[in-house]
Write an enzyme that holds these catalytic residues in place. Structure first.
Site, short mmCIF file in Angstrom:
data_model
loop_
_atom_site.label_atom_id
_atom_site.label_comp_id
_atom_site.label_asym_id
_atom_site.label_seq_id
_atom_site.Cartn_x
_atom_site.Cartn_y
_atom_site.Cartn_z
CB ALA A 73 45.57 35.25 50.92
CG ASP A 74 42.21 35.45 46.44
OD1 ASP A 74 43.17 36.20 46.16
OD2 ASP A 74 41.95 34.42 45.81
CG LEU A 75 37.62 35.26 50.78
CD1 LEU A 75 37.01 34.18 51.67
CD2 LEU A 75 36.56 35.83 49.85
#
Length: 397
Positions: A170-172
């Protein structure tokens, strides 16, 4: 010496980087690696000590996220620091931040405030759940987004409960989507002459990555479930034991299934009514996988990878990370790249996965030390030597 550009592709753009931890730095790394002049603004406070969330500055994670950038220190909680930042923003092309939505407004560096100074500014924001709405003030974290975004419900073996993905997906992806939005806004600015606010969130990015499972619910009201290493539809596709490890085999369509059966020495499976059609193979997947594994355990991984690929059946080994970087094709692609540095330290990082024939991305500079180029950056933006000395004396920079 002028700071080198990692590429000529984005060298005409200047980016102010207010990001921390992972999603924001992932976004800005895309811009830096393609040649933008990136200025990482390190928060200067009494207890900052040169550190920020995201691990030690000399650690591999920080180094991988912040290469090809410069850094300056600035105390944005001081009104004089805010005035400095606004002078920078007046000349910059892009600002990127991943504060909680209310923080930037309290600091006076939100999109409305900066666009009033520079109508051409492209302002990129990444949050956990969005810039408004019932959850907008909640702190965001990758694993929370994986759970709320549905990913953990379809990851892992059936019946074993929800499972997070092994990377901070999700961050990436939020970082990558924000970079894509910023580039789109810069392209549009060439027509309109105006900047705009680019927004994404960990939750939005994670939902988008569900792709066909999300579409099946929206169109057909089908709720996807955990499938383990099996593909949801293309069977047999999954992990199979060999005599010395494991392999992945993937089949899509009848012809590849027939080649697979022939290659593993089980042509009779093709005419078996339990496996003759795609729906039958899907229904009887466990039995079919067991039949294939009876054959794959008789030979080592390397042999099966060679024989199945020669037969036109997609197949590959399952590597640990050290094995992956030692693979001949990975070495040929050159994705592991050395970063030049004056200290003679070995800094080898993951390069961009995209190549451009005329303006490639390169590793040209290690991540900056805390505020390493503060004076240099301020001079470039028109601050005099006396002004810089005054700011330093006041602990604004």
């Amino acid at each position: 010496m002028p700071f080198p550009h990692a590429s000529e592709a984005l060298s005409r753009f200047t980016v102010l980087d207010l990001t921390r931890v992972r999603s924001g730095p992932t976004c800005v790394r895309q811009l830096a690696d393609w040649g933008a002049t990136v200025i990482k603004v390190d928060a200067l406070t009494e207890d900052s000590g040169g550190e920020q969330p995201g691990g030690p500055r000399q650690g591999s994670d920080f180094q991988n996220l912040h290469r090809n950038k410069r850094a300056m220190t600035l105390n944005l909680k001081d009104e004089r620091g805010l005035a400095v930042f606004k002078r920078l923003a007046a000349k910059a092309d892009v600002v990127v931040e991943n504060f909680r939505p209310d923080v930037k407004k309290k600091l006076g560096i939100d999109y409305a405030s900066l666009s009033a100074i520079n109508p051409r500014i492209v302002y990129g924001s990444i949050s956990g759940f969005g810039q408004d709405g019932p959850y907008h003030k909640r702190p965001g974290f990758d694993q929370i987004a994986q759970g709320m975004g549905g990913l953990m419900s379809i990851t892992g073996a059936p019946g074993q409960g929800p499972m997070r993905v092994g990377i901070p997906v999700a961050d990436l992806t939020a970082g990558l989507f924000c970079a894509m939005g910023i580039l789109t806004a810069l392209l549009e600015r060439e027509v309109s002459g105006k900047g705009q606010w680019v927004q994404t969130s960990l939750l939005q990015a994670q939902i988008f990555m569900l792709d066909f499972q999300a579409a099946r619910w929206l169109m057909e009201k089908e709720v996807a479930k955990q499938a383990g290493n099996n593909h949801p539809t293309s069977i047999p596709t999954g992990v199979f034991k060999t005599s010395d490890g494991y392999i992945n085999i993937a089949t899509t369509g009848g012809r590849i299934w027939e080649r697979c059966a022939q290659a593993v020495g089980a042509p009779e499976l093709v005419t078996n009514p339990d496996y003759a059609t795609a729906p039958a193979r899907s229904k009887n997947r466990d039995a079919l996988n067991a039949e294939i594994e009876k054959r794959t355990v008789t030979k080592p991984t390397e042999t099966w990878v060679r024989e199945l690929n020669e037969a036109g059946v997609p197949c590959g080994p399952i590597y640990a990370i050290d094995q992956m970087f030692d693979d001949a094709q990975v070495k040929h692609l050159g994705i592991a790249q050395d970063v030049p540095n004056d200290e003679g330290r070995q800094i080898r990082l993951v390069g961009q996965p995209v190549t451009l024939s005329r303006t490639p991305s390169r590793m040209v500079a290690p991540p900056p030390e805390f505020g390493e180029q503060t004076d240099e950056v301020l001079k470039e933006f028109g601050f005099s030597t006396d002004e810089i000395a005054t700011l330093r004396d006041a602990k604004v920079v």
